[in-house]
Design an enzyme around this catalytic site. Structure first.
Site, PDB file in Angstrom:
ATOM      1  N   LYS A  16       0.851  -1.201   0.000  1.00 39.52           N
ATOM      2  CA  LYS A  16       0.000   0.000   0.000  1.00 39.52           C
ATOM      3  C   LYS A  16       0.886   1.250   0.000  1.00 39.52           C
ATOM      4  O   LYS A  16       1.945   1.246  -0.626  1.00 39.52           O
ATOM      5  CB  LYS A  16      -0.995  -0.037   1.170  1.00 39.52           C
ATOM      6  CG  LYS A  16      -1.790  -1.353   1.163  1.00 39.52           C
ATOM      7  CD  LYS A  16      -2.955  -1.375   2.109  1.00 39.52           C
ATOM      8  CE  LYS A  16      -3.663  -2.720   2.006  1.00 39.52           C
ATOM      9  NZ  LYS A  16      -4.817  -2.842   2.869  1.00 39.52           N
ATOM     10  N   SER A 205      -6.665  -9.472   6.555  1.00 43.88           N
ATOM     11  CA  SER A 205      -6.171  -9.805   7.901  1.00 43.88           C
ATOM     12  C   SER A 205      -5.472 -11.160   7.985  1.00 43.88           C
ATOM     13  O   SER A 205      -5.559 -11.829   9.011  1.00 43.88           O
ATOM     14  CB  SER A 205      -7.302  -9.698   8.932  1.00 43.88           C
ATOM     15  OG  SER A 205      -7.743  -8.354   9.038  1.00 43.88           O
TER      16      SER A 205
HETATM   17  P1  PGA Z   1      -4.623  -6.634   5.417  1.00 43.38           P
HETATM   18  O1  PGA Z   1      -4.808  -6.075   3.925  1.00 43.38           O
HETATM   19  O2  PGA Z   1      -3.825  -7.919   5.304  1.00 43.38           O
HETATM   20  O3  PGA Z   1      -3.865  -5.568   6.140  1.00 43.38           O
HETATM   21  O4  PGA Z   1      -5.978  -6.880   5.958  1.00 43.38           O
HETATM   22  C1  PGA Z   1      -5.104  -6.954   2.867  1.00 43.38           C
HETATM   23  C2  PGA Z   1      -5.268  -6.182   1.592  1.00 43.38           C
HETATM   24  O5  PGA Z   1      -5.695  -5.023   1.616  1.00 43.38           O
HETATM   25  O6  PGA Z   1      -4.972  -6.722   0.506  1.00 43.38           O
END
Ligand code: PGA
Length: 246
Positions: A16, A205
């Site tokens: 991200k 998650s």
């Molecule tokens: P997360 O994000 O593992 O932090 O929940 C997953 C994603 O957005 O692909």
């Protein structure tokens, strides 16, 4: 035996909007913790912020760690200030592009936009990871399967190579995950819709503490990982589960 046995697991980290040039060192860190010999039967993909793709590609020239982008524009070029085409991403070393992530769909991206972006990836010889997933309200209304089926119908073009990431919107970054039964039902439905040759990732998650269970579910061919993918120890632990569960 399930049909996932002929699909190589894919463990993808979506960084991200995190990281800077110093994070290139994380590649070395990962290679130390999870050396090439352990990567023989698994695809590891890191999707850093776009400015880091080229310097990371220069560092991992051997290509046994894949690199990806987090979004692209559908056009090859044009007057689209601030956007990046699939061709540009390919030219700096990307192999994959995440398209239709729920954080982008929340900004207004439609199935038709995602379809066009996935097609652009194929045009540039990149593999799109096409994200789908229901909201909490849709799950509570019993609509999860039909919502995801419709998203796939609208977002997946006729292209040879792509990956699906099933990411329930309510599980992303929240620490909440569906039951293994719900993941199994969803992945079986996607498998029935798309056939035996498409890798289907679970995302939302995924952590070292739950990855073993999730990656054991039939038709789960890997994971798309946000938060836990920023820590190389966690990423390696999750990848080891994926290799064991293959
Ligand atoms: P997360 O994000 O593992 O932090 O929940 C997953 C994603 O957005 O692909």
């Amino acid at each position: 035996m399930t049909d996932q046995n002929h699909l190589r697991p894919l463990i993808a980290a979506n960084w991200k909007m995190h990281g800077d040039m110093s994070w290139i060192e994380k590649l070395y860190e990962f290679e130390d913790i999870f050396p090439a010999a352990e990567r023989v039967n698994i695809d590891i993909l890191i999707c850093p912020p776009a400015p880091l793709i080229f310097p990371m590609m220069e560092r991992c020239g051997g290509k046994d760690i894949w690199l990806g982008a987090q979004n692209c524009h559908a056009d090859e070029n044009g007057a689209h200030t601030g956007d990046l085409s699939a061709e540009m991403l390919e030219s700096v070393g990307a192999d994959y592009v995440i398209v239709g992530h729920s954080e982008r769909r929340a900004l207004g991206e439609t199935d038709a936009d995602v379809y066009a972006k996935a097609k652009a990836c194929a045009r540039a010889e990149l593999i799109p990871i096409i994200c789908v997933g229901e909201s909490l309200a849709q799950r509570e209304a019993g609509q999860a399967l039909s919502v995801v089926e419709a998203q796939i119908t609208g977002s997946v073009p006729e292209i040879a190579d792509y990956v699906i990431a099933y990411e329930p919107v309510w599980a992303i970054g929240t620490g909440k995950v569906p039951t293994l039964k719900d993941i199994a039902d969803m992945h079986a439905a996607i498998r029935a819709q798309l056939g035996p040759d498409i890798r289907i990732l679970y995302g939302g998650s995924v952590k070292p503490a739950n990855a073993d269970g999730i990656l054991s579910v039939p038709h789960v061919n890997g994971a798309l990982i946000g938060g836990a993918g920023l820590q190389m120890e966690s990423l390696a632990t999750i990848a080891r589960f994926a290799v064991e569960r293959k």
